[in-house]
Design a protein around this motif. Structure first.
Motif, PDB file in Angstrom:
ATOM      1  N   LYS A  33     -18.573 -11.642   2.225  1.00 51.51           N
ATOM      2  CA  LYS A  33     -19.693 -10.791   1.817  1.00 51.51           C
ATOM      3  C   LYS A  33     -19.288  -9.329   1.681  1.00 51.51           C
ATOM      4  N   VAL A  34     -18.243  -8.901   2.398  1.00 52.77           N
ATOM      5  CA  VAL A  34     -17.809  -7.497   2.327  1.00 52.77           C
ATOM      6  C   VAL A  34     -16.531  -7.346   1.502  1.00 52.77           C
ATOM      7  N   THR A 275      -9.943  -3.627   2.370  1.00 46.19           N
ATOM      8  CA  THR A 275     -11.255  -3.615   3.037  1.00 46.19           C
ATOM      9  C   THR A 275     -11.959  -2.261   2.880  1.00 46.19           C
ATOM     10  N   LEU A 276     -13.213  -2.210   3.309  1.00 48.17           N
ATOM     11  CA  LEU A 276     -14.057  -1.039   3.075  1.00 48.17           C
ATOM     12  C   LEU A 276     -13.583   0.196   3.837  1.00 48.17           C
TER      13      LEU A 276
END
Length: 454
Positions: A33-34, A275-276
């Motif tokens: 989801k991320v 990643t974020l």
């Protein structure tokens, strides 16, 4: 034969029990989801594209031009990101900063040096010698890393067997593409050590030598906006201090020192290699400090165990991350694995010999398999034990016994399929995406091999 048939039936029932998702599988699915495509504004002039490619692609906007940090795996990935960036600014690209030589960070560079197919004067910033890991394989004539790399990446698996890669979506490279050695890039601006200041298109930035996941790693620091680009020395997962595709020692001590330097910059925002981003002083400070603390703990405990004479097999049971760190999501083993880190540290300092004289000259796998079969009463008895292990949810033991059986009789389909079943169960229970992919790919290879046997 009745007993053998009964155990096979019990094994099939045991395998069916894993039809529902394990906790590891649930966590990986939640992770997806991320990992979807997203543009995040990190600060006034910094934007980060995540989920468009395995690695993040970032943009720094200046007065008269823009800088790109890392380029993604393929030109198509870079083009997709540039299309989004062009909705924000039309300023020309004046430079590309490559945090290190891995192909997932360098393969898309043409999208930024040849925007719309037209070559432009774009400076490429990197550390020299650039792409040291790829050159290491090439100089040694090593090719096995490509096979193991495809297994680790899950590139040979069908889409329904891949969830994600732990720190990135599950992309598939073209078959002829070598994604692990990077592109043949010649940086136009490079340095080997220390800190270097630049002012380009009104952007003041510093590039700092920061060995860690690779020896050519750097980080980029924007002092005016207090944004740090960490490369692959940080992302939201336990780090890949050892890649199961194969790599020389990634010096964990130097990695910790690089993290310390980054923390001492006192960044307000952090852009990882995957990643974020971390937005804000509070999140950045907490997460980077946790990261350094956790890696340092594993190194310290590994050295302590080594100095007590522990073998690698003993060491991985001894070194356990404290609960207060182990339960944090940014330290979960989505991509790297703590046991692999411990083994790499041992090997990095002491080499292959585990200290036990028994292993100085081990029996060949074939001879050990023969002795194991004789010990339990023959090959058929060993096979029954292996099936029983699988039925008892002892998949690791089943896989190890299956190895003995395959060495005894490599043309026996049942043994190949038995090991494949064990690997499937091990994969289901593993959160580390690279290891999961490796299990599933080898299981797939075993089934193909069994099908080809008469």
């Amino acid at each position: 034969m009745k007993t053998y048939f009964k155990l096979i039936c019990m094994t099939l029932v045991s395998i069916s029990l894993w039809a529902s998702d394990s906790k590891a599988t649930q966590l990986l699915k939640e992770r997806s989801k991320v990992l979807t495509p997203k543009i995040t504004q990190v600060s006034k002039s910094v934007y980060c594209a995540t989920g468009f490619s395995p690695a993040n692609i970032s943009m720094i906007i200046g007065v008269s031009g823009i800088l790109i940090v890392d380029s993604g795996m393929f030109p198509a990935h870079g083009e997709a990101v540039l299309k989004e960036f062009r909705k924000i600014t039309k300023l020309p690209i004046v430079g590309v900063i490559l945090t290190h030589g891995h192909g997932d960070h360098t393969g898309g560079i043409k999208a930024f040096t040849h925007e719309k197919g037209k070559k432009s004067e774009v400076l490429i910033y990197a550390r020299s010698p650039f792409n040291t890991e790829g050159q290491h394989f090439q100089d040694g004539g090593i090719k096995e890393n490509k096979i193991r790399g495809a297994r680790q990446g899950g590139f040979l698996l069908p889409p329904n067997k891949r969830i994600n890669n732990g720190i990135a979506p599950a992309f598939y490279p073209p078959k002829e593409k070598n994604v692990f050695l990077g592109e043949h890039i010649v940086p136009s601006v490079n340095f080997s050590e220390g800190r270097h200041e630049y002012n380009v298109a009104g952007i003041k930035f510093e590039l700092v030598a920061a060995p860690g996941e690779t020896s050519d790693q750097l980080y980029c620091w924007l002092p005016e906006e207090k944004v740090i680009f960490t490369g692959d020395n940080f992302y939201r997962s336990w780090p890949n201090t050892y890649a199961i595709r194969g790599t020389h020692y990634r010096d964990v001590k130097l990695w910790i020192e690089s993290l310390t330097m980054m923390i001492e910059e006192k960044p307000h925002h952090t852009v990882p290699g995957h990643t974020l981003p971390l937005i804000g002083v509070e999140e950045t400070t907490e997460v980077l400090d946790d990261y350094r603390k956790a890696i340092a703990f594993v190194l310290d405990q590994s050295v302590k165990g080594i100095n007590q004479g522990m073998t690698p097999d003993e060491l991985v049971q001894y070194v356990k991350l404290p609960k207060e760190l182990a339960e944090k999501d940014h330290l979960r083993e989505y991509y790297g694995n703590i046991e692999w880190s411990v083994r790499a540290i041992f090997s990095g300092y002491l080499g292959w010999f585990d200290g036990n004289p028994t292993t100085l000259f081990s029996l060949s796998p074939q001879k050990e398999a023969q002795n194991m079969a004789r010990l339990v009463g023959g090959e058929e008895a060993l096979s029954l034990k292996a099936h029983q292990a699988l039925q008892n949810n002892e998949a690791q033991w089943c896989a190890q016994l299956s190895d003995h059986l395959i060495y005894l009789n490599p043309a026996n389909k049942k043994y190949l399929l038995l090991k494949a079943s064990a690997l499937d169960i091990l994969a289901e229970k593993l959160i580390t995406a690279t290891g999961r992919n490796y299990y599933l790919t080898v299981a797939q290879e075993l089934r193909v091999k069994a099908k080809q046997l008469k």
